[in-house]
Enzyme design. Structure first.
Site, short mmCIF file in Angstrom:
data_model
loop_
_atom_site.label_atom_id
_atom_site.label_comp_id
_atom_site.label_asym_id
_atom_site.label_seq_id
_atom_site.Cartn_x
_atom_site.Cartn_y
_atom_site.Cartn_z
N ARG A 1 -36.75 26.03 -22.14
CA ARG A 1 -36.55 27.35 -22.86
C ARG A 1 -37.63 27.23 -24.09
O ARG A 1 -38.62 28.06 -24.22
CB ARG A 1 -35.61 28.04 -23.25
CG ARG A 1 -35.56 29.31 -24.07
CD ARG A 1 -36.35 30.40 -23.50
NE ARG A 1 -36.40 30.49 -21.86
CZ ARG A 1 -37.45 30.95 -21.25
NH1 ARG A 1 -38.73 31.51 -21.80
NH2 ARG A 1 -37.20 31.17 -19.88
N LYS B 1 -52.76 38.01 -40.69
CA LYS B 1 -51.43 38.76 -40.21
C LYS B 1 -50.74 38.02 -39.17
O LYS B 1 -51.02 38.06 -37.93
CB LYS B 1 -51.81 40.02 -39.60
CG LYS B 1 -52.35 41.11 -40.62
CD LYS B 1 -52.80 42.29 -40.22
CE LYS B 1 -53.30 43.21 -41.28
NZ LYS B 1 -53.92 44.49 -40.81
N LYS C 1 -60.36 41.91 -52.44
CA LYS C 1 -59.99 42.96 -51.70
C LYS C 1 -59.66 44.07 -52.69
O LYS C 1 -59.82 44.06 -53.84
CB LYS C 1 -58.71 42.79 -50.94
CG LYS C 1 -58.72 41.51 -49.90
CD LYS C 1 -57.88 41.66 -48.54
CE LYS C 1 -58.25 42.58 -47.51
NZ LYS C 1 -57.49 42.57 -46.37
N ASP D 1 -64.86 47.56 -44.86
CA ASP D 1 -63.61 48.12 -44.34
C ASP D 1 -63.50 49.79 -44.03
O ASP D 1 -63.93 50.40 -45.08
CB ASP D 1 -62.51 47.84 -45.50
CG ASP D 1 -61.19 48.14 -45.24
OD1 ASP D 1 -60.72 47.61 -44.12
OD2 ASP D 1 -60.41 48.79 -45.95
#
Length: 304
Positions: free
Chosen positions: A120, A155, A187, A242
């Protein structure tokens, strides 16, 4: 630029002790109940212990049950070693290869109990990473014929960033910065908190960042056209555009005119990629190749 910005992570660049640590965590939760307060009387695979004679040997194949870009093959020997090393793996492919439904990834042979204990964990890593590589390949394919390349983001699943970025590279994508330590990425929240969202204040803050760390890349996120000139005047290496629409991207690329690397970000969907590429940006960044990926079906089939 002082350094190459975007790269494709290779297996030999990965610290294997980190990978082995992740495997160890997976093994501990599966065999010992790690993560739970309750203590369990048996710290072993109860099913295999009850069903199998000690020392029994066998063979099984890892089989693709969907078309895929495979990733995680390099991990299989590490997993088997951590389970005792009495089971061996003969790979029939390498990470980054394209496989068809029904293709064999490789053969496991040796101690059956160890093989079933590790099954597994092997499949979990392979299915997860191959899912990322496969979706990334779809994004990269949508950009074929253009100069534009697809990038990942930060992310990522906590603790799994390097493996997920490696899977991105196996799928033909490119890696954005791997962490806060690698280069400066200014940013919108940095600009807002520094009262430097435009004009001379914006230019001054970016100039300050470059002066403080002259040996690292400086990237700046902009969300409107009038921010571009101050950022260029400050000497930014990369400009992240952006949430620009396609026409705004084309206008921005024309304005920047090669004075910085261009990166489109925000609202990136697979069907939009060819149009973004037509705008002439160098890179498109998207977290979707990781957080929207689905595990790819891979099975372990016993060989009589």
């Amino acid at each position: 630029m002082k350094k190459q910005a975007f790269k494709q992570l290779q297996w030999q660049e990965i610290d294997l002790s980190t990978v082995v640590h992740l495997i160890g965590l997976a093994k501990a939760e599966d065999l010992h109940g790690a993560g739970l307060v309750e203590e369990f009387p048996y710290q072993l695979d109860l099913t295999s212990d009850a069903m199998l004679d000690p020392g029994r040997s066998g063979k099984a194949k890892l089989m693709a049950r969907k078309d895929m870009i495979v990733c995680g093959v390099e991990m299989v020997p590490l997993i088997l070693d951590l389970y005792g090393g009495k089971c061996q793996f003969q790979s029939h492919c390498k990470d980054g290869d394209g496989l068809k439904n029904g293709d064999c990834l490789g053969v496991l042979e040796g101690d059956v109990a160890e093989m079933l204990q590790a099954e597994r964990i092997i499949l979990n890593f392979l299915q997860k990473l191959s899912g990322i590589a496969t979706l990334t390949a779809m994004y990269a394919h949508a950009l074929e014929g253009s100069k534009t390349r697809i990038l990942d983001t930060r992310k990522t699943t906590p603790g799994y960033r390097i493996l997920e970025k490696y899977a991105t590279a196996c799928g033909g994508g490119w890696n954005h910065r791997r962490g806060l330590y690698e280069w400066i990425l200014v940013k919108d929240n940095h600009l807002s908190s520094a009262n430097a969202t435009g004009g001379a204040a914006l230019e001054e803050k970016v100039t300050r960042a470059k002066a403080r760390y002259p040996d690292v890349i400086v990237e700046v996120e902009v969300d409107r056209m009038e921010q571009i000139e101050p950022v260029l005047d400050a000497g930014a290496d990369i400009i992240m555009l952006d949430n620009f629409n396609n026409q705004q991207l084309a206008d921005a690329v024309k304005l920047i005119s090669g004075r910085a690397i261009t990166e489109a970000s925000g609202g990136i969907e697979l069907n939009r990629l060819p149009e973004i590429a037509k705008a002439g940006v160098d890179y498109i960044s998207s977290g979707a190749t990781i957080h929207q990926s689905q595990w790819i079906d891979i099975g372990l089939d016993w060989v009589d």
